[in-house]
Design an enzyme around this catalytic site. Sequence first.
Site, mmCIF file in Angstrom:
data_model
loop_
_atom_site.group_PDB
_atom_site.id
_atom_site.type_symbol
_atom_site.label_atom_id
_atom_site.label_comp_id
_atom_site.label_asym_id
_atom_site.label_seq_id
_atom_site.Cartn_x
_atom_site.Cartn_y
_atom_site.Cartn_z
ATOM 1 N N HIS A 15 -132.312 -24.221 -9.994
ATOM 2 C CA HIS A 15 -131.191 -23.166 -9.439
ATOM 3 C C HIS A 15 -131.397 -22.655 -8.366
ATOM 4 C CE1 HIS A 15 -128.093 -20.064 -11.105
ATOM 5 N NE2 HIS A 15 -128.339 -19.969 -9.961
ATOM 6 N N HIS A 17 -129.240 -21.242 -4.417
ATOM 7 C CA HIS A 17 -127.879 -21.198 -3.387
ATOM 8 C C HIS A 17 -128.466 -21.325 -2.098
ATOM 9 C CE1 HIS A 17 -125.490 -19.164 -6.637
ATOM 10 N NE2 HIS A 17 -126.625 -18.776 -7.116
ATOM 11 N N LYS A 101 -121.367 -26.450 -13.625
ATOM 12 C CA LYS A 101 -121.569 -25.133 -13.594
ATOM 13 C C LYS A 101 -120.454 -24.399 -14.402
ATOM 14 C CE LYS A 101 -123.735 -21.207 -12.803
ATOM 15 N NZ LYS A 101 -125.046 -20.688 -12.189
ATOM 16 N N HIS A 138 -123.773 -19.365 -16.086
ATOM 17 C CA HIS A 138 -123.738 -18.024 -15.866
ATOM 18 C C HIS A 138 -123.464 -17.262 -17.003
ATOM 19 C CE1 HIS A 138 -124.033 -14.766 -13.018
ATOM 20 N NE2 HIS A 138 -123.426 -14.159 -14.192
ATOM 21 N N HIS A 176 -130.884 -18.207 -15.285
ATOM 22 C CA HIS A 176 -131.726 -16.803 -14.827
ATOM 23 C C HIS A 176 -131.608 -16.008 -15.861
ATOM 24 C CE1 HIS A 176 -127.294 -16.603 -13.941
ATOM 25 N NE2 HIS A 176 -127.318 -17.166 -12.888
ATOM 26 N N ASP A 249 -133.011 -18.853 -8.331
ATOM 27 C CA ASP A 249 -131.801 -18.050 -8.137
ATOM 28 C C ASP A 249 -131.883 -17.472 -6.832
ATOM 29 O OD1 ASP A 249 -129.105 -17.621 -8.348
ATOM 30 O OD2 ASP A 249 -129.327 -16.032 -9.620
#
Length: 354
Positions: A15, A17, A101, A138, A176, A249
């Site tokens: 995971h 970004h 996602k 999420h 997360h 994350d």
Amino acid sequence: MNTDTLILRRPDDWHVHLRDGDMLAAVAHYTARQFARAIVMPNLAPPITTVAAAESYRNRIRLALPEGTDFTPLMTAYLTDDSDPGEIAHGHAAGVFTAAKLYPANATTNSAHGVTDIANIRPVLERMERIGMVLCVHGEVTDTNVDIFDREAVFIERILEPLTRDFPALKIVLEHITSQQAAEFVADAGETIAATITPHHCLINRNAMFAGGLRPHAYCLPVAKRERHRIAVRAAATSGDAGFFLGTDSAPHPRGAKESDCGCAGIFNAPYALEMYASIFEEDGALDRLEGFASENGPRFYGLPLNEGTVTLQRTETKVPDVLDAGEAQIVPFLAHETLGWSVRHQSPSSSRT
Ligand code: DOR
Ligand code: ZN
């Protein structure tokens, strides 16, 4: 275990970004230095909702890395109320979408196009269940009447539990995790449910956001919770349970976007994530379980091959810098100015396969 050198099968980040443009150029190499593969989040503006957009983003990621870098970005589809099961399944079959996602609409950064009601994506979830495609979640409700520190636990009750009953074969990663409820839910669930765990949720509790003043660089979503939750999440990470695996994350924002009246959520930990995990596992007497968490549980859950090759960590101090340059901007890394007990030394040449 008392050792000065740790040699692990090359790990993956399930995971992350990586952003786009200048920020992508500034951060991608940090992840590629530590990890063979990474599940890349699709919450760009606009979000990655089509196969074509994911292919083009994947190319931009590859171009942002020095030639010859041995790193495989694993792409995800951003689900919206209008997601088409055919497009998602086609992307999966074509080897473009590794997962999809679910962002509840407005739960976090760039989630405005997310799903407003889980009922709207039932056809997509049915198809994903059938083809064995992973759903990354999420896990927070967006109901502002729910206290922000309870939003993960309430999501599990209201959304996730019913979802697992309705789609018993759907593979779900609760991303997360930050709470005892999440750690317990995943530990008690069957083999189709897993969770990723960040370094920061093992290391800080909610006090970190208020230590001597407001600390924007300790703010992320889901937000860090009370100490007892940190302990439960950390115990899950180091437990050896195959349902828990590494997901940083890492979520960079320019310094000014965090140090602001309305600071962005996100903690940037990519440069030293592995060093942080090694310290956590060592402190908890679980260094022998780090490889399972970092390099084995994730690929097994996703049905992907384990990486070849190794990464070497040495018991040498690493000083985390105060800031890192990101083109015109600066980023403040997690644990800025602190010293970690391990250093990533090198990765042996390897063929990481998808
Ligand atoms: O803190 C976070 N930052 N949580 C998320 O879910 C999104 C991420 C981001 O993209 O900045
Ligand atoms: Zn994220």
